[in-house]
Design an enzyme around this catalytic site. Structure first.
Site, PDB file in Angstrom:
ATOM      1  N   LYS A 226      -3.861  10.551 -11.935  1.00  0.00           N
ATOM      2  CA  LYS A 226      -2.850  11.344 -10.592  1.00  0.00           C
ATOM      3  C   LYS A 226      -1.964  10.036 -10.549  1.00  0.00           C
ATOM      4  CE  LYS A 226      -0.117  12.991  -7.772  1.00  0.00           C
ATOM      5  NZ  LYS A 226       1.252  13.765  -8.286  1.00  0.00           N
ATOM      6  N   CYS A 280       5.797  10.211  -2.648  1.00  0.00           N
ATOM      7  CA  CYS A 280       4.831  10.151  -3.744  1.00  0.00           C
ATOM      8  C   CYS A 280       5.837   9.304  -4.925  1.00  0.00           C
ATOM      9  CB  CYS A 280       5.128  11.327  -5.183  1.00  0.00           C
ATOM     10  SG  CYS A 280       5.043  12.570  -3.942  1.00  0.00           S
TER      11      CYS A 280
END
Ligand code: SAJ
Length: 447
Positions: A226, A280
């Site tokens: 991720k 992010c």
């Protein structure tokens, strides 16, 4: 030899979708997830410490202005069916079969992971989670955090043994803002767990809402994959930014170079811009290397940080150059700064590059008026009022509203016809045709 161990009731309940599921953290990720699980047939309790947010959700109102197709309608439909409860009380999680934590994990200090939201959430959940339940952390964490920090903490707080009395998985989220509901279901999903029952339970929980492929792995591999995919995007944007600066220096158009190079099926140049914001991309590279601080990767990201942060300075340089071209004194000049959220179509302002652009323009004596059609603080003034009488406009976030705004109208409103484009709002040909002085990141901006 068949296993003599009874199949945990949890697996049966998840398989039959009679399981009850709790979501902790009703933000951009948690809310679409809660509604999608409800729509799939689970009974869902959404918990958030923000009482106002809980109240507005119960009234069918979204807690953010970001355009998310279908989300408001789904919220109102689930409210009408009464299958999704919202609460600010953790005790509502006491009887649930599965609990998913989706709180944010920002950075603090010098690029250090900040778990001061995540860890209290884990404490609160551990104080109520029942035996043989499934705990999922979706929040993005540094590799080895599940194994070294989260699982030992949960076992200490609950006195349950993970894999026997309690089940745990790390299931990173891959939604794309602006298409949350669709990407939540369509994108492939990674399920990271360190024992078979946890893996099976997580797969049964997510299968009904995942049209994409489900990959099963261990927690550390899931955490690494991720953070790596977003770190890769960060490096791709860094490359686009650095190449754009070189194109300017050569007097060639980045957009033309990109169109030509991307004709190769294995070349995917992204777009340069005034900076890299959000919750992010600027964060995940540092999570990836948090427990490997001497890594070469970290050196790569430090260079990337310098490049991506320099784009803010470069935007200021282009504003000063544009004013100079029109013989406007920079000190005391007034510019309209268009776009405050970190990306078009979003109202999220976390780590927005616009903040840096405004601060640096102020430092050189240029006064800014900010507009953003989605950010409540900056959408009160009409765009024409923000542009009217200014010496220039600078686009930092290219919302659709700006792309649709007539250039002829902008020309009428401005004191001087100067456009600085920190994104790819309009084509240079179009802008110059309207008689503007046009400077754009990555395009020939003669010195
Ligand atoms: N940016 C550029 N050039 C680009 C793309 C983005 O400068 O070519 C800038 C944006 O302006 C923004 C920042 O980077 O300031 C981040 O933009 P983003 O498009 O990467 O959007 P995010 O931050 O919302 O990234 C999310 C990520 N999704 C998750 O982590 C679940 C990312 O993995 C997705 O690839 C991305 O959405 C997406 O593609 O929409």
């Amino acid at each position: 030899m068949p296993s003599t161990r009874k199949r945990p009731l949890l697996l049966t309940r998840l398989e039959r979708k009679t399981a009850s599921v709790g979501i902790v953290g009703l933000g951009y990720v948690g809310l679409p997830l809660a509604l999608t699980l409800t729509q799939a047939g689970f009974h869902v309790v959404g918990v958030d410490i923000n009482r106002e947010k809980v109240q507005s959700l119960s009234q069918g109102k979204l807690p953010f202005a970001q355009r998310e197709p279908g989300l408001r309608a789904l919220l109102q439909k689930m409210n009408a069916l009464g299958t999704c409860d919202f609460s600010d009380e953790f005790r509502r999680l006491r009887t649930l079969d599965a609990i998913i934590i989706t709180v944010q994990t920002p950075l603090r200090g010098h690029l250090i992971p900040d778990y001061r939201i995540l860890m209290p959430a884990i404490h609160s959940v551990s104080s109520v989670i029942k035996k043989a339940a499934l705990l999922v952390v979706q929040s993005t964490v540094a590799p080895r955090t599940s194994r070294d920090q989260i699982c030992p903490l949960v076992e200490k707080l609950t006195a349950f043994k993970i894999g026997r009395d309690l089940f745990y998985a790390h299931v990173p989220e891959r939604v794309m803002p602006g298409a949350m509901l669709q990407t939540l279901q369509d994108l492939p999903r990674i399920i990271g767990a360190d024992d078979d029952i946890s893996r099976q339970a997580a797969r049964l929980l997510y299968e009904p809402i995942t049209r994409g492929h489900i990959d099963l792995t261990d927690t550390t591999t899931a955490e690494t994959a991720k953070t790596a995919e977003n770190a890769h995007r960060y490096a791709e944007i860094q490359f686009a930014n650095a190449l754009a600066l070189t194109c300017e220096r050569y007097g060639v158009s980045y957009q033309k170079v990109r169109n030509l190079a991307n004709k190769r099926s294995n070349v995917h140049l992204l777009q340069p811009g005034s900076g890299v914001g959000g919750h992010c991309i600027p964060k995940d590279p540092w999570l990836l290397v948090a427990k490997h601080r001497k890594s070469l990767l970290r050196s790569l990201f430090l260079v990337g940080n310098a490049v991506n942060e320099f784009m803010v300075d470069h935007t200021v340089i282009l504003v000063q150059r544009g004013l100079r071209k029109a013989h406007v004194q920079a000190k005391g000049a007034q510019v309209a700064v268009l776009g405050y959220s970190y990306r078009e179509g979003s109202d999220d302002i976390r780590s927005t590059p616009t903040q840096g652009v405004v601060e640096k323009l102020h430092k050189v004596g240029i006064r800014c008026t900010i507009h953003d059609p989605l950010v409540s603080l900056y959408r009160r003034k009409k765009i024409e009022d923000v542009i009217h009488g200014k010496d220039a406009i600078v686009i930092v976030t290219a919302h659709q509203e700006y792309r649709d705004y007539p250039l002829s109208r902008i020309k009428q409103l401005l004191k001087h016809p100067i456009i600085i484009d920190g994104r790819q709002t309009w084509s240079r040909k179009e802008v110059v045709k309207h008689g503007f002085i046009h400077l754009q990141i990555g395009e020939p901006n003669e010195h």
